[in-house]
Scaffold this motif. Structure first.
Motif, PDB file in Angstrom:
ATOM      1  N   ALA A 201     -55.419  -7.968-104.194  1.00 46.69           N
ATOM      2  CA  ALA A 201     -56.623  -7.610-103.825  1.00 46.69           C
ATOM      3  C   ALA A 201     -57.550  -8.770-104.220  1.00 46.69           C
ATOM      4  CB  ALA A 201     -57.326  -6.192-104.838  1.00 46.69           C
ATOM      5  N   GLN A 202     -58.719  -8.920-103.426  1.00 45.64           N
ATOM      6  CA  GLN A 202     -59.829  -9.831-103.698  1.00 45.64           C
ATOM      7  C   GLN A 202     -61.096  -9.272-103.695  1.00 45.64           C
ATOM      8  OE1 GLN A 202     -59.018 -12.639-100.475  1.00 45.64           O
ATOM      9  NE2 GLN A 202     -60.787 -14.180-101.155  1.00 45.64           N
TER      10      GLN A 202
ATOM     11  N   THR B 255     -66.124  -2.583-106.422  1.00 48.01           N
ATOM     12  CA  THR B 255     -66.419  -1.587-107.506  1.00 48.01           C
ATOM     13  C   THR B 255     -64.922  -1.201-107.987  1.00 48.01           C
ATOM     14  OG1 THR B 255     -66.104   0.481-106.123  1.00 48.01           O
ATOM     15  CG2 THR B 255     -68.245  -0.835-106.115  1.00 48.01           C
ATOM     16  N   PRO B 256     -64.969  -0.652-109.537  1.00 45.95           N
ATOM     17  CA  PRO B 256     -63.773  -0.241-109.993  1.00 45.95           C
ATOM     18  C   PRO B 256     -63.125   0.928-109.315  1.00 45.95           C
ATOM     19  CG  PRO B 256     -65.507  -0.487-111.699  1.00 45.95           C
ATOM     20  CD  PRO B 256     -66.310  -0.679-110.395  1.00 45.95           C
TER      21      PRO B 256
ATOM     22  N   GLU C  78     -59.426   1.040-108.033  1.00 46.52           N
ATOM     23  CA  GLU C  78     -58.467   2.070-108.514  1.00 46.52           C
ATOM     24  C   GLU C  78     -57.653   2.891-106.928  1.00 46.52           C
ATOM     25  OE1 GLU C  78     -56.758   5.744-109.218  1.00 46.52           O
ATOM     26  OE2 GLU C  78     -58.767   5.626-108.110  1.00 46.52           O
ATOM     27  N   VAL C  79     -58.404   3.134-105.995  1.00 47.14           N
ATOM     28  CA  VAL C  79     -57.917   3.757-104.742  1.00 47.14           C
ATOM     29  C   VAL C  79     -57.071   2.624-104.164  1.00 47.14           C
ATOM     30  CG1 VAL C  79     -58.315   4.767-102.695  1.00 47.14           C
ATOM     31  CG2 VAL C  79     -59.966   5.277-104.746  1.00 47.14           C
TER      32      VAL C  79
ATOM     33  N   ILE D 135     -64.136   3.002 -99.971  1.00 48.86           N
ATOM     34  CA  ILE D 135     -62.783   3.775 -99.791  1.00 48.86           C
ATOM     35  C   ILE D 135     -62.648   4.858-100.845  1.00 48.86           C
ATOM     36  CG2 ILE D 135     -61.196   2.304-101.097  1.00 48.86           C
ATOM     37  CD1 ILE D 135     -60.118   3.896 -98.091  1.00 48.86           C
ATOM     38  N   ASP D 136     -63.395   4.742-101.946  1.00 46.73           N
ATOM     39  CA  ASP D 136     -63.288   5.794-102.854  1.00 46.73           C
ATOM     40  C   ASP D 136     -64.014   7.148-102.544  1.00 46.73           C
ATOM     41  OD1 ASP D 136     -65.175   3.949-103.351  1.00 46.73           O
ATOM     42  OD2 ASP D 136     -65.757   4.413-105.139  1.00 46.73           O
TER      43      ASP D 136
END
Length: 406
Positions: A392-393, A377-378, A382-383, A345-346
């Protein structure tokens, strides 16, 4: 963990037309019959199961009389009308150690669990091939004797079909797994965004039978082939609660279901049993979004769960049809978005992010908490936080761990 045992596969070579030579069923067959006397036969009748073409329905052929002969020749106990099957292809007989399958010198072979045999003991759940005809051995627990069913037809003729390999190995072992409760549970954290605080765990079942895979996906494939998927799902939930029933201070525990459980009675009763086992645990039940086709039934289920203080979550939202109208009729407490919404998604186009933002906003208006599944992923984390996900999971926040590491 997949079973890596190497077996001899059904030949990929074209099946040859069987020769019509003399049948080797004379002296050797009578010798085998003579060994039957004194052999202990188990209760219940053995059958050969095959799939009815074009459906999941099973055809069941009783193995009677014994010896039970199979081939292309008219008048045998099971007639398979195909040139790939020899005139007298194989026979099933009793010996001291149980039921046996003996190949009678067939052209294209007899196979047990996809390994070619000359003579092999048979056990419930074995997958048997006579050339390209596939069957599974089943045992029906009844007290009916052979003599009481002597009026059954002695010959069953099946036309030739290109049967795929539909039967799955491991059905006997799957029954053993359920009987012996040979499973365990691991727990994956669910965190609150944006801080990443662990506020829940999802209970994930794993197999512990030495002859079966560990993966619940593979276990459910086997269970579905013999109608035990609901029983396996109940066992996984029971094990999860049993492992943590005496723990205090645990956050919410998400338990899974199988879609078949929504089609038969017993789901709510099984959950009431879990609630009695551990009245202090904070529980939520996950159901797949595909069951939203019946919002009235889901609304009733939500009320029943609320009465025993169990929350409701829709899993894998968006994996199939995103049933937006049904969501409004039967909103859950938690909406878990499928990994396909989250993965990458980022780096996704603006249009995809806008769609997610709209769906998250709609869920919030219906007082649903939203969970982004599969974050690795980070950047994805973040997104998802910026888009408005409440929870989140995924591996980024923690891999599944055994109960003693919670």
């Amino acid at each position: 963990m997949q079973d890596d045992e190497t077996t001899r596969a059904i030949p990929s070579r074209p099946l040859r037309q069987s020769s019509d030579g003399p049948s080797p069923t004379g002296t050797a067959s009578r010798a085998r019959e003579s060994r039957v006397f004194g052999a202990r036969r188990p209760k219940g009748a053995f059958h050969l199961e095959s799939h009815v073409e074009g459906s999941r329905q099973l055809r069941r052929i009783r193995i009677h009389p014994i010896p039970f002969r199979v081939g292309r020749k008219a008048g045998l106990d099971l007639v398979l009308s195909s040139d790939s099957v020899s005139k007298t292809h194989a026979e099933i007989y009793w010996a001291e150690d149980g039921l046996h399958l003996h190949d009678l010198g067939s052209t294209n072979g007899t196979f047990v669990n996809r390994e070619q045999i000359d003579d092999s003991v048979l056990r419930e759940g074995d997958v048997v091939h006579f050339a390209d005809f596939e069957f599974r051995l089943a045992q029906v627990e009844d007290e009916e004797s052979v003599e009481e069913t002597a009026d059954e037809p002695a010959t069953v003729a099946l036309g030739h079909k290109n049967l795929p390999q539909k039967f799955i190995k491991g059905t006997r072992e799957l029954k053993e797994l359920i009987r012996d409760k040979a499973i365990t549970t691991v727990f994956q954290p669910i965190v609150l965004l944006p801080k990443g605080t662990v506020v829940a765990y999802e209970a994930l079942g794993r197999g512990r039978h030495p002859a079966l895979p560990e993966s619940p996906t593979e276990l459910f494939k086997i269970a579905e082939s013999i109608g035990l998927e609901a029983e396996l799902s109940r066992l996984f939930r029971w094990k999860a609660v049993e492992l943590v029933r005496y723990r205090t201070g645990l956050p919410k525990l998400f338990l899974n279901t199988h879609p078949a459980e929504l089609e038969e009675p017993g789901l709510v009763e099984s959950l009431k049993d879990l609630r009695e086992m551990a009245p202090w645990l904070n529980l939520a039940l996950e159901i797949h979004e595909s069951v939203l086709a019946d919002p009235a039934m889901i609304a009733t289920l939500r009320g029943q769960l609320s009465a025993i203080q169990i929350g409701l979550a829709y899993d894998d939202f968006g994996a199939g049809q995103a049933r937006l109208l049904e969501l409004g009729e039967a909103p859950p407490n938690y909406l878990k978005f499928d990994i396909r919404f989250v993965s990458g998604i980022d780096h996704a186009p603006t249009s995809k992010r806008r769609l997610l933002t709209s769906l998250i906003s709609m869920a919030g208006d219906l007082l649903m908490k939203t969970v982004a599944e599969g974050i690795e992923t980070p950047g994805e984390a973040e997104v998802c936080s910026r888009l408005g996900f409440t929870h989140a999971q995924g591996f980024h926040f923690g891999r599944p761990v055994p109960a003693d590491l919670l």
